[in-house]
Design an enzyme around this catalytic site. Sequence first.
Site, mmCIF file in Angstrom:
data_model
loop_
_atom_site.group_PDB
_atom_site.id
_atom_site.type_symbol
_atom_site.label_atom_id
_atom_site.label_comp_id
_atom_site.label_asym_id
_atom_site.label_seq_id
_atom_site.Cartn_x
_atom_site.Cartn_y
_atom_site.Cartn_z
ATOM 1 N N LYS A 1 31.290 35.406 119.029
ATOM 2 C CA LYS A 1 30.734 34.358 118.155
ATOM 3 C C LYS A 1 30.947 32.992 118.808
ATOM 4 C CE LYS A 1 32.065 37.351 114.347
ATOM 5 N NZ LYS A 1 31.570 37.666 113.030
ATOM 6 N N ASN B 1 31.949 40.723 120.199
ATOM 7 C CA ASN B 1 31.088 39.577 119.886
ATOM 8 C C ASN B 1 32.016 38.402 119.613
ATOM 9 O OD1 ASN B 1 29.308 37.698 118.906
ATOM 10 N ND2 ASN B 1 29.103 38.678 116.883
ATOM 11 N N HIS C 1 21.879 39.578 114.845
ATOM 12 C CA HIS C 1 23.165 39.606 114.146
ATOM 13 C C HIS C 1 22.994 38.998 112.749
ATOM 14 C CE1 HIS C 1 27.327 38.703 113.143
ATOM 15 N NE2 HIS C 1 27.655 39.625 114.017
ATOM 16 N N GLY D 1 33.696 40.226 109.133
ATOM 17 C CA GLY D 1 34.620 39.103 109.008
ATOM 18 C C GLY D 1 35.332 39.038 107.668
ATOM 19 N N SER E 1 34.581 44.423 110.665
ATOM 20 C CA SER E 1 36.045 44.469 110.536
ATOM 21 C C SER E 1 36.669 45.671 111.244
ATOM 22 C CB SER E 1 36.455 44.410 109.061
ATOM 23 O OG SER E 1 36.056 43.166 108.503
ATOM 24 N N GLU F 1 24.706 36.998 111.112
ATOM 25 C CA GLU F 1 24.945 35.546 111.018
ATOM 26 C C GLU F 1 23.699 34.772 111.451
ATOM 27 O OE1 GLU F 1 28.603 35.514 113.228
ATOM 28 O OE2 GLU F 1 29.562 36.599 111.601
ATOM 29 N N GLU G 1 25.708 47.163 111.073
ATOM 30 C CA GLU G 1 26.751 46.244 110.627
ATOM 31 C C GLU G 1 26.504 45.869 109.166
ATOM 32 O OE1 GLU G 1 28.681 44.159 114.207
ATOM 33 O OE2 GLU G 1 27.100 42.880 113.441
HETATM 34 C C1 PEP Z 1 30.504 40.982 114.324
HETATM 35 O O1 PEP Z 1 30.589 39.782 114.541
HETATM 36 O O2 PEP Z 1 29.553 41.641 114.790
HETATM 37 C C2 PEP Z 1 31.540 41.628 113.514
HETATM 38 C C3 PEP Z 1 31.425 42.890 113.209
HETATM 39 O O3 PEP Z 1 32.595 40.832 113.127
HETATM 40 P P1 PEP Z 1 34.039 41.344 112.564
HETATM 41 O O4 PEP Z 1 34.477 42.450 113.501
HETATM 42 O O5 PEP Z 1 34.903 40.129 112.678
HETATM 43 O O6 PEP Z 1 33.830 41.822 111.202
#
Ligand code: PEP
Length: 249
Positions: A11, A9, A95, A173, A213, A97, A167
């Site tokens: 972003k 992803n 997601h 992040g 992460s 975000e 998630e």
């Molecule tokens: C994501 O954006 O779905 C995500 C898991 O980000 P990160 O791997 O940076 O934590």
Amino acid sequence: MRKPLMAGNWKMYKNAGETTAFFEKFLPLVAGSAHADVVIGAPFVNLPAAVAATAGSKVEIGAQNLFWAKEGAYTGEISGPMLVGVGCKWVIIGHSERRQYFGETEETVLKRTLAALEYGLKPIVCVGERLEERESGSTEAVLKAQFDGGIAPLSDAQFGLITIAYEPVWAIGTGKTATPEMAADAHRYLRSLVAGKYGAEAAAKTRILYGGSVKPDNVKGLMAQPEIDGALVGGASLDAVGFASIVNF
Ligand code: PEP
């Protein structure tokens, strides 16, 4: 057996030139990776560059959102047919975000998922609890509410076409990963919800990805859990060598 799906992803990162440069480096590194499906979720404007760069490769391209109407007076929105028209195959929906900054709810997750399926896109539907929800012991209640509202209204046939991504919001992040055991517990719970609604066979077939992460140095432990069927990777998917080593866990 569920084939792992390793999805990036991106972003709101990378321009078209950086997109092409990424794939020049990345594709040779995953050309032999028959063990996993690989998807990159790119920003809307870079989808054509991503699709062109991955033509003839094993990598498929996804968007990070879509609007549910086919077309219309919806300034700033992008429809399923528009995504399909540029060669996009997948779409990330719900997601955290988008839930946090753009008012995404279970109802809109469901509408987007139904639209994605109607136009032939493969949805990756995200669920996950926030830190305060985990700390107050309501992780399962949150996952159940997200499943009941955003996923369970799908028909059996529709459900068979989606991928779920677990998630935990506190791990996205932040550099804090759920331990493989914590992730596996949540995946087991989600799979039990799937079994309750869609039956044991559907539960056994559904891919549930972990996101939060994921990095080259922790992916192996996560993927060693039989419950974890792949990863949704944000930050670490921006680097071609790093993401290739995640794909090749
Ligand atoms: C994501 O954006 O779905 C995500 C898991 O980000 P990160 O791997 O940076 O934590």
